[in-house]
Design a protein around this motif. Structure first.
Motif, short mmCIF file in Angstrom:
data_model
loop_
_atom_site.label_atom_id
_atom_site.label_comp_id
_atom_site.label_asym_id
_atom_site.label_seq_id
_atom_site.Cartn_x
_atom_site.Cartn_y
_atom_site.Cartn_z
N GLU A 100 11.04 7.61 -19.17
CA GLU A 100 10.36 7.38 -20.18
C GLU A 100 11.31 7.63 -21.63
O GLU A 100 11.77 9.11 -21.27
CB GLU A 100 8.74 6.62 -20.27
N LYS A 101 10.61 6.76 -23.02
CA LYS A 101 11.13 7.52 -24.29
C LYS A 101 10.01 7.56 -24.87
O LYS A 101 8.72 7.62 -24.86
CB LYS A 101 12.57 6.59 -25.03
N ASN A 102 10.53 8.50 -26.25
CA ASN A 102 9.05 8.81 -26.73
C ASN A 102 9.01 7.82 -27.95
O ASN A 102 9.57 7.37 -28.00
CB ASN A 102 9.58 10.23 -28.11
N LEU A 103 7.57 7.49 -27.72
CA LEU A 103 6.59 6.60 -28.51
C LEU A 103 6.37 6.68 -30.03
O LEU A 103 5.28 8.11 -30.07
CB LEU A 103 5.70 6.04 -27.72
N CYS A 160 13.49 -4.93 -24.42
CA CYS A 160 13.86 -3.69 -23.36
C CYS A 160 12.39 -3.33 -23.36
O CYS A 160 11.60 -3.55 -23.71
CB CYS A 160 14.74 -3.25 -23.76
N VAL A 161 12.69 -2.66 -21.86
CA VAL A 161 11.74 -2.79 -21.13
C VAL A 161 10.28 -0.61 -22.29
O VAL A 161 9.55 -0.63 -21.62
CB VAL A 161 12.05 -1.46 -19.25
N TRP A 162 11.25 -0.43 -23.00
CA TRP A 162 11.04 0.66 -23.73
C TRP A 162 10.67 0.23 -25.14
O TRP A 162 9.27 0.61 -25.34
CB TRP A 162 12.27 1.64 -24.17
N GLY A 178 5.50 5.04 -21.54
CA GLY A 178 4.56 4.75 -20.26
C GLY A 178 3.53 4.53 -20.27
O GLY A 178 3.03 5.57 -19.40
N THR A 179 3.21 3.68 -21.10
CA THR A 179 1.84 3.30 -20.79
C THR A 179 1.52 2.57 -19.80
O THR A 179 1.58 2.34 -19.76
CB THR A 179 0.97 3.04 -22.40
N THR A 180 -0.14 2.62 -19.97
CA THR A 180 -0.87 1.73 -19.00
C THR A 180 -2.08 0.65 -19.29
O THR A 180 -2.33 0.60 -19.14
CB THR A 180 -1.49 2.47 -17.78
N GLY A 181 -2.25 1.24 -20.85
CA GLY A 181 -2.85 0.23 -21.82
C GLY A 181 -3.43 1.36 -23.02
O GLY A 181 -3.08 2.07 -23.31
N PRO A 182 -4.15 1.01 -23.58
CA PRO A 182 -4.50 1.06 -25.02
C PRO A 182 -5.67 2.97 -25.02
O PRO A 182 -5.84 2.27 -23.76
CB PRO A 182 -5.80 -0.32 -25.45
N PRO A 216 -3.01 8.45 -19.77
CA PRO A 216 -2.53 9.19 -18.78
C PRO A 216 -0.36 8.94 -18.88
O PRO A 216 -0.57 7.29 -19.32
CB PRO A 216 -2.46 8.52 -17.39
N HIS A 217 0.71 8.75 -18.77
CA HIS A 217 1.92 8.26 -18.44
C HIS A 217 2.82 9.09 -17.44
O HIS A 217 2.21 9.89 -17.17
CB HIS A 217 2.09 8.72 -20.66
N GLY A 218 3.22 8.49 -17.47
CA GLY A 218 4.80 8.21 -16.69
C GLY A 218 5.49 9.06 -16.80
O GLY A 218 6.36 10.47 -17.19
#
Length: 173
Positions: A5-8, A119-121, A159-163, A171-173
């Motif tokens: 994952e990358k930084n957001l 892309c995925v990120w 790697g978020t799972t929602g807002p 939580p994140h990956g």
């Protein structure tokens, strides 16, 4: 193939070409995106916004994702709400000759002419923004553009799972 994952990062909204734009940055570098790349993206942004359909009464809101790749590439994805509930896309790239860039300079953006949306990120903000638009503009008693602009995906990585709701940990990956 290795994946990380990358930084957001969320940056304050900006007003450009009569539109109010939320800003997300994606990068593997914990220091963030270089100021010269961000400045170049902001100078290029009006060109992408000029691809929008004529105003139709939809509040002028949207968001961008500026992604600094692991090589020389930089990517500017601009998403704008039109026709009340449709997401318009325009993209630019820099430093990526395979996408038509003239050289490897991550601050020299060109308009993408391919039907790539991210892309995925770059995709996690899209899911959040859809839900935020519905919450503040479509399902609210009255459209609230300021509320929409304040409702951002705030997570440390892509790697978020929602807002993320105020007062909760994501939580994140």
């Amino acid at each position: 193939m290795a994946f990380a994952e990358k930084n957001l990062t969320v940056r304050p909204p900006i007003d450009v070409e009569g539109r109010r734009i939320k800003r997300y940055h994606v990068t593997a570098d914990p220091a963030g995106i270089e100021p010269e790349v961000e400045d170049a993206a902001h100078r290029f942004l009006p060109q992408l916004l000029r691809t929008l359909p004529e105003p139709d009464g939809t509040p002028p809101g949207g968001f961008l994702v500026l992604h600094r790749g692991g090589d020389d590439g930089a990517y500017l994805n601009v998403y704008s709400w039109v026709w009340d509930n449709v997401l318009h896309f325009a993209g630019g790239a820099a430093g990526q000759p395979v996408l038509g860039c003239p050289d490897r300079d991550p601050a020299r953006f060109v308009r993408l002419d391919r039907s790539l949306i991210g892309c995925v990120w770059e995709l996690p903000p899209i899911a959040h923004e859809r839900d935020a638009w519905v919450r503040h503009m479509l399902a609210a008693p009255a459209p609230d553009l300021d509320g929409y602009l304040a409702d951002t995906l705030r997570a440390p990585t892509t790697g978020t799972t929602g807002p993320v709701r105020p007062g909760t940990r994501q939580p994140h990956g």
